[in-house]
Design an enzyme around this catalytic site. Structure first.
Site, PDB file in Angstrom:
ATOM      1  N   CYS A 137      -5.126   0.552   3.954  1.00  0.00           N
ATOM      2  CA  CYS A 137      -5.256  -0.869   4.302  1.00  0.00           C
ATOM      3  C   CYS A 137      -6.696  -1.348   4.177  1.00  0.00           C
ATOM      4  O   CYS A 137      -6.959  -2.482   3.761  1.00  0.00           O
ATOM      5  CB  CYS A 137      -4.731  -1.113   5.710  1.00  0.00           C
ATOM      6  SG  CYS A 137      -5.559  -0.140   7.001  1.00  0.00           S
ATOM      7  N   HIS A 194      -5.974  -1.469  11.978  1.00  0.00           N
ATOM      8  CA  HIS A 194      -5.379  -1.920  10.717  1.00  0.00           C
ATOM      9  C   HIS A 194      -6.256  -3.015  10.117  1.00  0.00           C
ATOM     10  O   HIS A 194      -6.603  -3.984  10.797  1.00  0.00           O
ATOM     11  CB  HIS A 194      -3.971  -2.438  10.978  1.00  0.00           C
ATOM     12  CG  HIS A 194      -3.226  -2.848   9.746  1.00  0.00           C
ATOM     13  ND1 HIS A 194      -3.117  -2.024   8.634  1.00  0.00           N
ATOM     14  CD2 HIS A 194      -2.555  -3.996   9.428  1.00  0.00           C
ATOM     15  CE1 HIS A 194      -2.401  -2.642   7.710  1.00  0.00           C
ATOM     16  NE2 HIS A 194      -2.050  -3.838   8.155  1.00  0.00           N
ATOM     17  N   GLN A 213       0.814  -1.211   0.000  1.00  0.00           N
ATOM     18  CA  GLN A 213       0.000   0.000   0.000  1.00  0.00           C
ATOM     19  C   GLN A 213       0.847   1.262   0.000  1.00  0.00           C
ATOM     20  O   GLN A 213       0.347   2.347  -0.333  1.00  0.00           O
ATOM     21  CB  GLN A 213      -0.941   0.014   1.192  1.00  0.00           C
ATOM     22  CG  GLN A 213      -0.237   0.172   2.544  1.00  0.00           C
ATOM     23  CD  GLN A 213      -1.181   0.016   3.713  1.00  0.00           C
ATOM     24  OE1 GLN A 213      -1.564  -1.104   4.055  1.00  0.00           O
ATOM     25  NE2 GLN A 213      -1.549   1.119   4.332  1.00  0.00           N
ATOM     26  N   ASN A 223      -1.390  -9.416   4.546  1.00  0.00           N
ATOM     27  CA  ASN A 223      -1.232  -7.994   4.830  1.00  0.00           C
ATOM     28  C   ASN A 223      -1.048  -7.237   3.518  1.00  0.00           C
ATOM     29  O   ASN A 223      -0.958  -7.845   2.440  1.00  0.00           O
ATOM     30  CB  ASN A 223      -0.031  -7.783   5.767  1.00  0.00           C
ATOM     31  CG  ASN A 223      -0.073  -6.452   6.492  1.00  0.00           C
ATOM     32  OD1 ASN A 223      -0.985  -5.645   6.309  1.00  0.00           O
ATOM     33  ND2 ASN A 223       0.919  -6.203   7.330  1.00  0.00           N
TER      34      ASN A 223
END
Length: 327
Positions: free
Chosen positions: A137, A275, A131, A295
């Protein structure tokens, strides 16, 4: 490969001299394409990097943890800077959209669950992306969950556009690189009657002007469902539904430095999440149950972009906010 090998060599043995340290710093900057505006900035970033390196080595040398830490592209940043730039999930408590009792009953009646599951191996998870310096996120997590549902419906895995959400979902209350909501992401896609593919509307690491086009549409959803704050039901849901968007507490420096193993930090409390990530499976290693999470910090973070987090203790609040789109 030479640079990467040097990095790992210097993580495995003590840095014996300033010469070794300077060589490692130089190779790290080259590997991650790091440049700084002036010498003052570089001196500061090197000091932050050195402190992070010292703490990584101290953690790994202790040998009593279930996970290792490592140096990565975030290592010249403080924990506060990482949290400010990258952890952009806005906390929300929408109760009206929670999962229906009928759906929960169906999940609870699933008596046979696989001992382990990884949706990446079943073709429902697209490649890891980075990102960058943007609190997006939430957009990566949302498109990841929708990609899995679209694959189940159409038989094709098409990476969807987080940039589409970053640029366009401000109309429903998201804030681009300044953060956003998973619920509002699915609300935007539903109201917009679609979201473009990542190849048609590629990621740019910053906010831009909305340029969604119907000809690039590759996904859609009719709404979303939320799960109760319960890890057992989260386990049953992921085995039944597919990849699920979840919020976690990503504030700790130990999480920013995670390299491998089962992340199990007693300081990672479950009271709040900041997150957004994608839950893609679960398993067990040496008697320790874990979740598998994708992630959006690139392949040099964690286990090629993934992290395994301790299961059955709501580690980092992983069960606090779980949501998936309906198509």
């Amino acid at each position: 490969m030479i640079l990467l090998g040097l990095c790992w060599f210097l993580l495995l043995v003590p840095v014996q001299s300033e010469l070794n340290l300077e060589g490692y710093w130089t190779s790290w900057k080259t590997q991650f394409h790091k440049t700084y505006s002036n010498s003052t900035e570089e001196v500061y970033r090197r000091a932050v990097w050195k402190q992070n390196l010292d703490e990584v080595m101290k953690h790994n040398e202790a040998g009593r943890h279930s996970y290792t830490m490592g140096i990565n592209h975030l290592s010249d940043m403080t924990a506060d800077e990482v949290n400010t730039q990258l952890n952009g999930l806005k906390e929300e408590h929408p109760l009206l959209q929670e999962v229906s009792d009928e759906f929960l009953d169906r999940l609870l009646n699933e008596t046979v669950l696989p001992a382990q599951l990884d949706w990446t191996k079943k073709g429902l998870v697209s490649p890891v992306q980075n990102q960058g310096p943007c609190g997006s996120c939430w957009a990566f997590s949302a498109v990841g969950a929708l990609e899995g549902q679209m694959k189940k419906k159409t038989g094709q895995l098409v990476p969807l556009s987080p940039q589409n959400l970053v640029d366009c979902s401000i109309t429903v209350g998201n804030h681009g690189c300044k953060g956003g909501y998973l619920t509002k992401s699915f609300i935007y896609i539903s109201r917009n009657k679609g979201i473009d593919s990542n190849s048609f509307y590629p990621y740019e690491h910053r906010e831009g002007t909305c340029r969604y086009a119907v000809k690039g549409r590759a996904g859609y959803c009719s709404g979303f469902r939320m799960l109760p704050r319960n890890e057992l039901q989260l386990l049953q849901a992921i085995a039944t539904v597919g990849p699920i968007s979840v919020g976690i507490n990503g504030k700790l420096a130990s999480f920013h430095r995670y390299k491998s193993g089962i992340y199990n930090d007693p300081h990672c409390d479950s009271r709040s999440v900041n997150h957004a990530v994608l839950l893609v499976g679960y398993g067990q290693e040496k008697g320790q149950d874990y979740w598998i999470i994708k992630n959006s910090w690139g392949k040099f973070w964690g286990e090629s972009g993934f992290v395994r987090i301790a299961r059955n203790k709501n580690q980092c609040g992983i069960a606090n906010f779980a949501i998936f789109p309906t198509v």
